[in-house]
Design an enzyme around this catalytic site. Structure first.
Site, short mmCIF file in Angstrom:
data_model
loop_
_atom_site.label_atom_id
_atom_site.label_comp_id
_atom_site.label_asym_id
_atom_site.label_seq_id
_atom_site.Cartn_x
_atom_site.Cartn_y
_atom_site.Cartn_z
N HIS A 193 -18.53 39.47 1.28
CA HIS A 193 -17.10 39.50 1.61
C HIS A 193 -16.50 40.71 0.89
CE1 HIS A 193 -17.78 35.43 2.92
NE2 HIS A 193 -16.50 35.17 3.13
N GLU A 196 -11.10 41.61 2.29
CA GLU A 196 -10.30 40.49 2.82
C GLU A 196 -8.93 40.57 2.14
OE1 GLU A 196 -11.74 36.56 1.74
OE2 GLU A 196 -10.57 35.57 3.33
N1 ADE Z 1 -15.26 30.90 0.65
C1 ADE Z 1 -14.98 30.18 1.74
N2 ADE Z 1 -14.16 30.88 2.55
C2 ADE Z 1 -13.93 32.07 1.96
C3 ADE Z 1 -13.18 33.23 2.29
N3 ADE Z 1 -12.49 33.31 3.43
N4 ADE Z 1 -13.18 34.24 1.43
C4 ADE Z 1 -13.86 34.18 0.29
N5 ADE Z 1 -14.59 33.13 -0.07
C5 ADE Z 1 -14.63 32.07 0.76
ZN ZN Z 2 -15.63 33.80 4.51
#
Ligand code: ADE
Ligand code: ZN
Length: 329
Positions: A193, A196
């Site tokens: 990730h 975000e």
């Molecule tokens: N864990 C579960 N969903 C998540 C997200 N959208 N971003 C980071 N960690 C997560």
């Molecule tokens: Zn995620």
């Protein structure tokens, strides 16, 4: 309003713990005698309103308490697989957070046994394949991730890769450089990730320091022109989660979502559900919502479905078969 046709798709960004519907959470709470903040569905549902990623994670980690035994993980995964299959998902690469379970005393074996059982019969039951990507929690000590990695290796075949998730800002990818290098040595796939809530520098760090093959979310990459050029040239996939972005307020309204800009830049964007039980929908619900809000064309939806298989970790010949199915749909 006419419905948006369902296309065969791969789901590449879904957290199995994020598929825990409140009804199932309440049923498992009774079965396991786990105290929850409420025993009433309406009460519980009122908690599903988030300010940001952390406010969601607080509820996500809280409700996981009901997952105690292998059969709980079987029920969780069976429910996800059935819903995903009904929405066109033919292959899923599913995140799991082993440290979140270990930290509350649930052994890794319990998690893997339950998910492994449900995934093994997914083909026959749901007409789809499913594998796991084990995520390291970036807001915990990287040493803990390093201790976890060797424990994942006996589950190779079920676990095809490692990821990085949980609270992003303040926890840059490079802290996990060593464990990702070890995962690469073991032949595991790598994703993270990034972008975000965190800045484009985190996306660069995930690419340069962790060697990731896909970026989960990646929205904020668009703030950096050189990064966009690199993502396009190298066709590095982004696993985009539109309903999640609105629920966690990284995008104000679906009408403002950057997905069309990503496609216009020639990026390998895919649409995914992230934590569907929390954010208002599964994969095709996301496709339908962006189609309505952003006026996606049938051609753009076909591109997204093709991208999902291209970005998957399936063998080339299996990708080709799925791409033929998209073309024939
Ligand atoms: N864990 C579960 N969903 C998540 C997200 N959208 N971003 C980071 N960690 C997560
Ligand atoms: Zn995620």
């Amino acid at each position: 309003m006419s419905s948006v046709p369902i296309l065969p798709t791969a789901e590449l960004h879904v957290h199995i713990e994020g598929t825990l519907e409140p009804e199932l959470a309440l049923r498992l709470a009774v079965r396991n005698r786990t105290p929850l903040r409420s025993t009433e569905l309406d009460d519980l549902r009122r908690a599903y309103s988030f300010r940001d990623l952390q406010s969601f994670l607080d509820l996500y980690y809280e409700l996981m308490a009901v997952l105690q035994r292998p059969e709980d993980f079987v029920d969780l995964a069976d429910a996800y697989l059935a819903r995903a299959a009904a929405q066109g998902v033919r292959h899923a690469e599913v995140f799991v957070d082993p440290q979140a379970h270990l930290a509350r005393g649930v052994p890794l074996e319990v998690v893997m046994e339950g998910l492994g059982e449900a995934f093994a019969r997914a083909e026959e039951r749901h007409g789809m394949s499913a594998r796991l990507i084990a995520c390291f929690l970036r807001d915990r000590d990287p040493d803990e991730a390093e201790a976890l990695l060797p424990r994942l290796l006996p589950y190779r075949g079920l676990v095809i890769g490692v990821g990085l998730d949980s609270a992003e800002v303040g926890f840059p990818p490079e802290r996990f450089e060593r464990v990702f290098a070890r995962a690469a040595d073991e032949g595991l796939h790598r994703v993270a990730h990034a972008g975000e809530e965190g800045p484009p520098a985190y996306v660069r760090s995930a690419l340069d320091r962790l060697g990731v093959e896909r970026v989960d979310h990646g929205n904020r990459s668009l703030e950096d022109r050189d990064l966009v050029a690199r993502l396009r040239e190298e066709q590095l996939p982004l696993t985009v989660c539109p309903l999640s972005n609105v629920a966690l307020r990284t995008v104000a309204r679906l009408e403002d979502h950057p997905l069309p800009a990503m496609l216009a830049h020639g990026l390998l964007a895919t649409v995914n559900s992230d934590d569907p039980a929390y954010f208002g929908g599964y994969l095709h619900d996301n496709v339908t919502a962006v189609t309505r809000a952003l006026g996606l064309t049938a051609e753009q939806r076909r591109r997204l479905a093709e991208n999902s298989f291209r970005a998957s970790f399936l063998p080339e010949e299996v990708k080709s078969r799925h791409l033929d199915a998209v073309a024939a749909a």
